[in-house]
Motif scaffolding. Sequence first.
Motif, PDB file in Angstrom:
ATOM      1  N   GLY A 125     -15.788  37.204-106.876  1.00 15.92           N
ATOM      2  CA  GLY A 125     -16.716  35.919-106.735  1.00 15.92           C
ATOM      3  C   GLY A 125     -16.038  35.156-105.479  1.00 15.92           C
ATOM      4  N   GLY A 126     -14.573  35.342-105.378  1.00 18.51           N
ATOM      5  CA  GLY A 126     -14.191  34.472-104.027  1.00 18.51           C
ATOM      6  C   GLY A 126     -14.677  35.191-102.743  1.00 18.51           C
ATOM      7  N   GLU A 127     -14.962  36.530-102.923  1.00 19.90           N
ATOM      8  CA  GLU A 127     -15.323  36.986-101.683  1.00 19.90           C
ATOM      9  C   GLU A 127     -16.794  36.959-101.311  1.00 19.90           C
ATOM     10  N   PHE A 128     -17.543  36.885-102.369  1.00 18.04           N
ATOM     11  CA  PHE A 128     -18.972  36.504-102.123  1.00 18.04           C
ATOM     12  C   PHE A 128     -19.037  35.047-101.578  1.00 18.04           C
ATOM     13  N   GLU A 129     -18.267  33.976-102.022  1.00 16.90           N
ATOM     14  CA  GLU A 129     -18.198  32.531-101.673  1.00 16.90           C
ATOM     15  C   GLU A 129     -17.859  32.535-100.305  1.00 16.90           C
ATOM     16  N   SER A 130     -16.814  33.310 -99.830  1.00 15.05           N
ATOM     17  CA  SER A 130     -16.245  33.383 -98.614  1.00 15.05           C
ATOM     18  C   SER A 130     -17.272  33.709 -97.514  1.00 15.05           C
ATOM     19  N   SER A 131     -18.120  34.800 -98.055  1.00 22.26           N
ATOM     20  CA  SER A 131     -19.120  35.288 -97.021  1.00 22.26           C
ATOM     21  C   SER A 131     -20.104  34.408 -96.698  1.00 22.26           C
ATOM     22  N   GLU A 132     -20.680  33.639 -97.945  1.00 23.66           N
ATOM     23  CA  GLU A 132     -21.426  32.611 -97.722  1.00 23.66           C
ATOM     24  C   GLU A 132     -21.002  31.491 -97.023  1.00 23.66           C
ATOM     25  N   GLU A 133     -19.836  30.802 -97.119  1.00 27.12           N
ATOM     26  CA  GLU A 133     -19.149  30.228 -96.232  1.00 27.12           C
ATOM     27  C   GLU A 133     -19.093  30.541 -94.957  1.00 27.12           C
ATOM     28  N   ALA A 134     -18.779  31.592 -94.628  1.00 26.60           N
ATOM     29  CA  ALA A 134     -18.718  32.304 -93.349  1.00 26.60           C
ATOM     30  C   ALA A 134     -19.916  32.187 -92.434  1.00 26.60           C
ATOM     31  N   ALA A 135     -21.028  32.522 -93.208  1.00 20.08           N
ATOM     32  CA  ALA A 135     -22.373  32.604 -92.561  1.00 20.08           C
ATOM     33  C   ALA A 135     -22.999  31.485 -92.496  1.00 20.08           C
ATOM     34  N   ALA A 136     -22.577  30.288 -93.322  1.00 19.41           N
ATOM     35  CA  ALA A 136     -23.022  28.812 -93.268  1.00 19.41           C
ATOM     36  C   ALA A 136     -22.294  28.437 -91.865  1.00 19.41           C
ATOM     37  N   LYS A 137     -21.112  28.552 -91.515  1.00 20.42           N
ATOM     38  CA  LYS A 137     -20.241  28.102 -90.719  1.00 20.42           C
ATOM     39  C   LYS A 137     -20.826  28.737 -89.374  1.00 20.42           C
ATOM     40  N   GLU A 138     -21.185  30.217 -89.337  1.00 19.39           N
ATOM     41  CA  GLU A 138     -21.789  30.752 -88.198  1.00 19.39           C
ATOM     42  C   GLU A 138     -23.056  30.252 -87.786  1.00 19.39           C
ATOM     43  N   ASN A 139     -23.904  29.880 -88.852  1.00 16.88           N
ATOM     44  CA  ASN A 139     -25.194  29.153 -88.584  1.00 16.88           C
ATOM     45  C   ASN A 139     -25.046  27.916 -87.952  1.00 16.88           C
ATOM     46  N   LYS A 140     -24.140  26.893 -88.443  1.00 15.45           N
ATOM     47  CA  LYS A 140     -23.758  25.835 -87.905  1.00 15.45           C
ATOM     48  C   LYS A 140     -23.298  25.701 -86.528  1.00 15.45           C
ATOM     49  N   LYS A 141     -22.449  26.544 -86.253  1.00 17.74           N
ATOM     50  CA  LYS A 141     -21.966  26.982 -84.814  1.00 17.74           C
ATOM     51  C   LYS A 141     -22.934  27.196 -83.825  1.00 17.74           C
ATOM     52  N   ALA A 142     -23.840  28.063 -84.164  1.00 21.79           N
ATOM     53  CA  ALA A 142     -25.091  28.662 -83.278  1.00 21.79           C
ATOM     54  C   ALA A 142     -26.110  27.365 -83.006  1.00 21.79           C
ATOM     55  N   LYS A 143     -26.327  26.416 -84.245  1.00 23.85           N
ATOM     56  CA  LYS A 143     -26.991  25.164 -84.172  1.00 23.85           C
ATOM     57  C   LYS A 143     -26.502  24.171 -83.269  1.00 23.85           C
ATOM     58  N   ASN A 144     -25.183  24.043 -83.395  1.00 25.76           N
ATOM     59  CA  ASN A 144     -24.550  22.989 -82.407  1.00 25.76           C
ATOM     60  C   ASN A 144     -24.453  23.469 -80.995  1.00 25.76           C
ATOM     61  N   LEU A 145     -24.472  24.813 -80.743  1.00 27.42           N
ATOM     62  CA  LEU A 145     -24.371  25.403 -79.442  1.00 27.42           C
ATOM     63  C   LEU A 145     -25.779  25.118 -78.864  1.00 27.42           C
ATOM     64  N   GLN A 146     -26.960  25.484 -79.659  1.00 29.71           N
ATOM     65  CA  GLN A 146     -28.020  25.247 -79.168  1.00 29.71           C
ATOM     66  C   GLN A 146     -28.430  23.783 -78.848  1.00 29.71           C
ATOM     67  N   LEU A 147     -28.001  22.921 -79.722  1.00 28.00           N
ATOM     68  CA  LEU A 147     -28.161  21.438 -79.415  1.00 28.00           C
ATOM     69  C   LEU A 147     -27.393  20.855 -78.163  1.00 28.00           C
ATOM     70  N   GLY A 148     -26.207  21.461 -78.231  1.00 35.00           N
ATOM     71  CA  GLY A 148     -25.406  20.910 -77.090  1.00 35.00           C
ATOM     72  C   GLY A 148     -25.968  21.625 -75.761  1.00 35.00           C
TER      73      GLY A 148
END
Length: 402
Positions: A73-96
Motif C-alpha cells: 500500500g505504501g508503494e501505491f500511495e507513493s506512486s500516486e503522490e509522485a504522479a500528482a507532484k509531476e502533474n503539479k510541476k508541469a502545470k506550474n511550469l506551463q503557467l509560468g
Amino acid sequence: MISLNLSASLNPGLTRTRHNPTRFSPLHAAAAADKPFSCQYPLSLPQIPTLQIREKPFLSILKRSRSVAAATGGEFESSEEAAAKENKKAKNLQLGIVFGLWYFQNIVFNIFNKKALNVFPYPWLLASFQLFAGSVWMLVLWSFKLYPCPKISKPFIVALLGPALFHTVGHISACVSFSKVAVSFTHVIKSAEPVFSVIFSSFLGDTYPLAVWLSILPIVMGCSLAAVTEVSFNLGGLSGAMISNVGFVLRNIYSKRSLQSFKEIDGLNLYGCISILSLVYLFPVAVFVEGSQWVQGYHKAIASVGKPWTFYSWVLLSGVFYHLYNQSSYQALDEISPLTFSVGNTMKRVVVIVSTVLVFRNPVRPLNALGSAIAIFGTFLYSQATAKKKKIEAGDDDDKKN
C-alpha cells in the motif's frame, strides 16, 4: 455364495466404530472385538466421506488481498503522490511560461508602440493598425484550423456590439495618452481602473463591502500624487488614460451582462471577435480625425528614423505584440483564479513601468515614485478585497442551491 463367520455380532466396540468420523469397515469391527475375522470374498461396506472444514474461497482471497495491500500500500500511495507532484510541476511550469510571455509581450508592445508614436504622433492610425494585425492573426488561425472557429450567430453579434464599442474607446484613448506622456505615467493612471469599476458597478446595482471602498482610497491618493509630480504631465495624456479606464471598465461590465449566454465561446475567440468589430468601429473615425495628415507624417517619420524598415518594424511589432499580450492574458485567465490574475496584472504594471523608465530614461522624482507605489499597492488591496467578496457570494449561492 458368500459366507461370513462373524463371532461377535453386536458389542460396544463395534458401536463406537460406527461413530468414528474417519471411516467404517468390517476390519475395524474385528479389531474392536478382538475376534478373528474371516471372509471368503472381501466385502467393503459403503464408506462415510471424510469431513474436512475448509475456508471459503472468498475468505482466503480477502486475506491474501489484505496482506498484499498491507505489504504494498505504501508503494501505491507513493506512486500516486509522485504522479500528482509531476502533474503539479508541469502545470506550474506551463503557467509560468504563460505569465512570462504575458509580461514579455506587454513590455515589447509598450516599448515599440512608444517608439513609433515618438516619430509618428498619429495614435488613431496606429491603434487601427494594431486592431488590424490582431484581426488578421485570428483569421489566419481560423482559416488554417490552427484554432477552432467560433459559431457566429446574429444574437452573438448583437450582444457583442456594446463590449466592442467600449473596447474601441479604451484602446484609442490609451494610445492617445501614450502619444502625449511617458508610458510609465499612463500606466500609473490606468492602475486607477478599479476605482471606476466600483463606481459604475454601484450605479448599476452592485454592492461592495467596506474593505473594497477603503482599498480604492490609496489608489486615488497615489495617482493624484503621481500626476502632480509627473515631469511629462500633459492634460491630454491624463484625460486619455482616464477615458481609457472608463472604456475598459464598461467593456468588462457589459461583457458580463450581455455575453453570459454564450459560454461556448472561449476567451481567445471572444477577444478575436471584439478586435475585428472594434476595427470596423475605429478605422472610419480615424480617417475622419487625422487621415489628411498621414502622408505628411509618414515622410517625416522616415526622415527622422533614416531607414524605412526600422519604422516599419516598430509599427509591425507594436501591432503583433498588442494582440499577443492580450491573447496571453486570456490564456492565463483560463488557467488561474481571478484573484491570481488580478495580482499578476498588478505586478505586470510594475514590470512595465520599470522597464519603460529604464529604456526611455524618463526622469522620475521621489514623490512621483512614491505616488506610483501607493497607487499600485492600492490596486493589490482592491484585488484581495474583491476576491473575498466573490467567495462570500459563491458561498451564498451554494447555500441557496442546497
